[in-house]
Design a protein around this motif. Structure first.
Motif, short mmCIF file in Angstrom:
data_model
loop_
_atom_site.label_atom_id
_atom_site.label_comp_id
_atom_site.label_asym_id
_atom_site.label_seq_id
_atom_site.Cartn_x
_atom_site.Cartn_y
_atom_site.Cartn_z
N SER A 48 0.96 -1.34 -0.06
CA SER A 48 -0.39 -0.02 -0.24
C SER A 48 1.16 1.37 -0.11
O SER A 48 2.12 1.18 0.27
CB SER A 48 -1.16 0.13 1.23
N VAL A 49 0.58 2.42 -0.61
CA VAL A 49 1.07 3.75 -1.04
C VAL A 49 -0.12 4.37 0.00
O VAL A 49 -1.27 4.50 -0.48
CB VAL A 49 0.93 4.10 -2.15
N ILE A 50 0.60 5.85 1.10
CA ILE A 50 -0.72 6.92 1.60
C ILE A 50 -0.02 7.54 1.34
O ILE A 50 1.44 8.13 1.56
CB ILE A 50 -0.72 6.28 2.46
N VAL A 51 -0.62 8.83 0.71
CA VAL A 51 -0.03 10.10 -0.16
C VAL A 51 -1.20 11.20 1.23
O VAL A 51 -2.77 10.98 1.54
CB VAL A 51 -0.71 10.58 -1.69
N GLU A 52 0.03 12.42 1.89
CA GLU A 52 -1.26 12.31 2.54
C GLU A 52 -0.22 14.34 3.20
O GLU A 52 0.69 14.45 3.23
CB GLU A 52 -1.09 12.28 3.96
N PRO A 53 -0.75 15.21 2.28
CA PRO A 53 -0.54 16.35 2.25
C PRO A 53 -0.64 16.53 3.75
O PRO A 53 -1.55 16.62 4.44
CB PRO A 53 -1.81 16.99 1.20
N THR A 152 -6.82 10.36 -9.87
CA THR A 152 -6.93 10.00 -8.87
C THR A 152 -7.37 8.61 -8.04
O THR A 152 -7.65 8.93 -7.05
CB THR A 152 -8.68 10.77 -9.11
N ASP A 153 -6.95 7.70 -8.56
CA ASP A 153 -7.34 6.32 -8.40
C ASP A 153 -5.51 5.68 -8.70
O ASP A 153 -5.63 4.21 -8.01
CB ASP A 153 -7.89 5.74 -8.75
N GLN A 154 -4.51 6.28 -9.05
CA GLN A 154 -3.64 5.33 -9.89
C GLN A 154 -2.47 6.02 -9.26
O GLN A 154 -1.90 7.39 -9.42
CB GLN A 154 -3.44 4.65 -11.24
N GLY A 171 13.02 1.92 -5.66
CA GLY A 171 11.62 0.70 -5.37
C GLY A 171 10.72 1.75 -5.96
O GLY A 171 11.21 2.42 -6.67
N THR A 172 10.09 0.77 -6.70
CA THR A 172 9.15 0.86 -7.62
C THR A 172 7.42 0.74 -7.40
O THR A 172 7.70 0.27 -5.83
CB THR A 172 9.15 0.01 -8.23
N TYR A 173 6.52 1.42 -7.13
CA TYR A 173 5.70 1.05 -7.12
C TYR A 173 4.13 1.47 -8.04
O TYR A 173 4.51 2.83 -8.63
CB TYR A 173 4.93 1.95 -6.23
N ASN A 174 3.11 1.11 -8.59
CA ASN A 174 2.98 1.02 -9.64
C ASN A 174 1.36 0.61 -9.14
O ASN A 174 0.41 -0.99 -9.19
CB ASN A 174 2.63 0.07 -10.55
N GLY A 175 0.20 1.31 -8.80
CA GLY A 175 -0.95 0.74 -8.23
C GLY A 175 -2.29 1.36 -7.68
O GLY A 175 -1.69 3.13 -7.37
#
Length: 184
Positions: A48-53, A152-154, A171-175
């Motif tokens: 999982s990845v979380i983005v938080e301003p 918005t979702d990727q 590292g890499t992440y795509n999702g």
């Protein structure tokens, strides 16, 4: 002539059987998981990845081996969560954009493994990379992060850091990702 036709048909069948041999089934190469962090030939899965301003035009990005549901339950409900691997990065920009962020664009980062979330706080992990650690070998001397896709979702990231001791972390992440809006 009928004998010749039968020989030609048998010859064609033999060629077909040879061309359709079982070597097609020997392709054991598995597709590579792109959602990983690599350090010293160790691979850490990112689920999982979380983005938080945040205030001050900063954005926190967290890569974790735990699912969004597990993380939110541990943070919001105080559930203890063990064996947490998390790579936190604070990027000096909000909102994020599809671009490469240099080492100077990241005011803080830390990669911690085998940690726990207790009462909503990350504790007791092994630090493998840090922006400002008392063990200077764990500090990075160079690094960058590239945001290749951000909708918005990727989200699609790749990053690379080099610790002071020469160890590379990439590292890499795509999702999918979870966007946590600030309480402003």
């Amino acid at each position: 002539m009928k004998k010749l036709n039968k020989l030609v048909i048998l010859f064609c069948l033999a060629l077909t059987a040879l061309n359709c041999s079982s070597d097609d089934d020997n392709n054991t190469e598995q597709p590579q998981n792109t959602n990983v962090i690599t350090l010293n030939n160790e691979t850490y899965v990112v689920n999982s990845v979380i983005v938080e301003p945040a205030l001050g035009d900063n954005t926190f990005v967290s890569f974790s081996n735990k699912t969004e549901t597990e993380l939110l339950d541990a943070i919001n409900n105080g559930t203890q969560l063990d064996n947490v691997n998390v790579f936190n990065i604070r990027i000096n920009q909000s909102p994020l954009a599809e671009q490469t962020y240099s080492f100077s664009d990241m005011s803080n980062f830390q990669f911690e493994v085998n940690a726990q979330i207790i009462n909503g706080e990350l504790e007791d992990g092994d630090i493998l990379l840090d922006r400002n650690n008392s063990n200077t070998n764990l500090n990075a001397s160079t690094g960058s992060l590239t945001l290749e896709l951000y909708t918005t979702d990727q989200i699609e990231f790749s990053f690379q850091f080099t610790r002071n001791d020469g160890t590379e972390i990439s590292g890499t992440y795509n999702g999918n990702f979870l966007y946590l809006a600030s309480d402003e």
